[in-house]
Design an enzyme around this catalytic site. Sequence first.
Site, mmCIF file in Angstrom:
data_model
loop_
_atom_site.group_PDB
_atom_site.id
_atom_site.type_symbol
_atom_site.label_atom_id
_atom_site.label_comp_id
_atom_site.label_asym_id
_atom_site.label_seq_id
_atom_site.Cartn_x
_atom_site.Cartn_y
_atom_site.Cartn_z
ATOM 1 N N GLU A 99 0.835 -1.211 0.000
ATOM 2 C CA GLU A 99 0.000 0.000 0.000
ATOM 3 C C GLU A 99 0.870 1.262 0.000
ATOM 4 O O GLU A 99 0.634 2.212 0.752
ATOM 5 C CB GLU A 99 -0.958 -0.007 1.191
ATOM 6 C CG GLU A 99 -2.003 -1.106 1.105
ATOM 7 C CD GLU A 99 -3.063 -1.023 2.184
ATOM 8 O OE1 GLU A 99 -4.239 -1.260 1.871
ATOM 9 O OE2 GLU A 99 -2.718 -0.734 3.345
ATOM 10 N N GLU A 113 -6.534 -7.833 -1.077
ATOM 11 C CA GLU A 113 -6.965 -7.717 0.309
ATOM 12 C C GLU A 113 -8.470 -7.477 0.286
ATOM 13 O O GLU A 113 -8.932 -6.341 0.231
ATOM 14 C CB GLU A 113 -6.251 -6.587 1.056
ATOM 15 C CG GLU A 113 -4.861 -6.922 1.515
ATOM 16 C CD GLU A 113 -4.310 -5.902 2.507
ATOM 17 O OE1 GLU A 113 -5.120 -5.225 3.184
ATOM 18 O OE2 GLU A 113 -3.074 -5.781 2.597
#
Length: 584
Positions: free
Chosen positions: A158, A234
Site C-alpha cells: 500500500e 486484500e
Amino acid sequence: MSVFAIGERDFTLDGEPFQIISGAIHYFRVHPDSWRDRIRKARLMGLNTIETYVAWNFHAPSRDEFHTDGARDLGRFLDIIQEEGLRAIVRPGPYICAEWDNGGLPTWLTATPDIVVRSSDPTYLTEVERYLEHLAPIVEPRQINHGGPIILMQVENEYGAYGNDRAYLTHLTNVYRNLGFVVPLTTVDQPMDDMLAHGTLPDLHTTGSFGSRIDERLATLREHQTTGPLMCSEFWIGWFDHWGAHHHTTDVADAANALDRLLGAGASVNIYMFHGGTNFGFTNGANDKGVYQPLVTSYDYDAPLAEDGYPTEKYWAFREVIARYAPVPAEVPAERPLVAERSVPLTHRVGWLDVPLDVDEAVTCDSPATFDGLNVSGPFVVYERDIAVEGDAVLRFNQVRDIAYVFVDTTFVGVAYRDHHDAFIPLPTDARGTLRVLVEDQGRVNYGPRLGEWKGMGTVELQGHILTGWRVTPCDPLLAERAAWHEISTLSDAIPGPVMLRGDVHVDVPENLYLDTSGWGKGAVWVNGFNVGRYWSRGPQHTLFVPAELLRPGVNSIMVFELFGVASAHVVCAAGPDLGHTEF
C-alpha cells in the site's frame, strides 16, 4: 516444472486460466503446531491459495540476527501449504502494516539516526537488501518454477497511501529480480486514483484492497490497468480492534454477496483475513491519527476461521459461494467443542519492585533515555531519581509513549495515558524519596507518518524545573523467576498491583483455554513461559486464547504481570472466547 504467468485477462497456470481464490494466514500469528490445521481448513472452505506477509522484525531482533526456526520457520509453513495441495502468495514488505508492531520494521532499523524508511535513502536500502538476501534462500527455491507453491510475490505494501518514490519501488523490484524471484510481482493499493498512480510501476501488476462497492472498485482498477487479471488481494471481510473501542464484525450476508460479485466478475481474490490468529506477546501494532490507539491481543478479524481455529457462520457462507465457481471438498471441519468452565488458584505472588532489574543494561542520563536509545524492544522501562519536595507538587510530562505509572518509593501516585494526552500527575504533599516512573510501550504505530517513532518519555518537569539525573533500567517481567515468591494466604482477597502472580493449571488432555480477564486490571500472561498476550479491563476483549499446543498433560504454569490489581487470586477458564461488545 509449472509456469504461472499474467495473461491478457487471466492469471495462467501452464497456459490455462487460473482464478486465485486465496485466504490470508500469518504464520507469525499462529502457533506453528497449528499451521497444518488452519491451512487444511482453508482448503476445505474451497481456497486454492494461502497468502502471508513476512514480518522482518519477527525474524531479526537485532541487525546481526535472522532466525528461521520454530515459529519463524517460514519454509516449513510454505511446505505445509504445498503438502495440502495449495499455492502460496508471499508478501515480504519490507513494510507490511498488518496491524503488527512497527509495521514489521525492526526497531533497531527505525532507530538508526537520520534514516528515512520506505524511501530511496541509501542507508535504508542497504538494510532492506540484507533482509531480502536472508529471505531469498527460503523463498526463491519454493517458487512454482522450481516445483514449489509460490505463484506471486508483492513489492512493498500500500505504498501509494504513503509516498510516491518511484525510484524506491524500482530499486526494490530490481533487488527481487536479482535474487532470483521470477514469479509475477504485484503491488496493492486502495482503488483510488492517487494511490494507484503512486503505488505501482508499469512492470508490476496492480491489485486492490477493498471490501465493498465491488463493481466500482474493479472498474477503477481496470482504468489504471487495461490488461491483465483483476485481483482484490486484500478483500476486507472484517476489521481489527483497539483497546477501549468495540469488537468489529461485518454482516455475513453482505460479505458473502461481495465475494460472489468478485468471483462472478472473474476476478481473483485474497480474503483478508481467512484466519487472523493472535498478537502473541507484545507484537500488536497501533494507529495514531491524532489519538493513539493500540491494537488488542486478538486478531480474530471476524474471519471465516475464528482466532481459535474453528469455523464461523462466515466460513459456511463463503464455502457455499466458492462452490459456485470452484471444486469444494466434501470433508468439513469440526465445530468448536464445549469446554467446561473452571477456576484455577494463583498461589504465589511477588511485588514488582522485588523483581530483579537488568542492571547490566542500566544507564544514567540527564534527559530520559528512550527505549530505542537503550536498544530495548520493550515493553517496560523504569526511570528513577530522588526527589525532595516541600508542600504540594505536580509532575508535568512533556511526552509519554505510551503509559507512565508513577510511584514515590513504593507508593503509587498516578498514571499518565498517551491516548488521553495526560500531562500532569499530582504528588503527595512533602514528597520525598525515589521517584519511579514505569513506562509501558503499548505497541508501535504500524501505519502512516508516525511509523518508527521512539518509545519512552520526554522531559519531566517538577514545579517548573526540568528533572535531570535519571537512572534508566529495562524491566523484564520474566526475571521474576529469580525473585523470592510468597504464598498467597487468602485467595478471595483483592490484590493490588503492580504484582506478579503465578499458579498451576492441571490438564489431562491438552485443549484450548480461554482465560477470563474480566476480573483483572491490565497486564500480560505467560503460560509455560510463552507470552499469550496483553489484557486490559478497557476491553473489548475479555478472554485470552491459549492454544492447546502450548499445554502438556499434567501441570502447566501460569504467570500474570498485573499492573493495577485483581479482584481475587484466581484464573477463570471460560467456556469459549469473549471478544467483547459489538457496535450498537
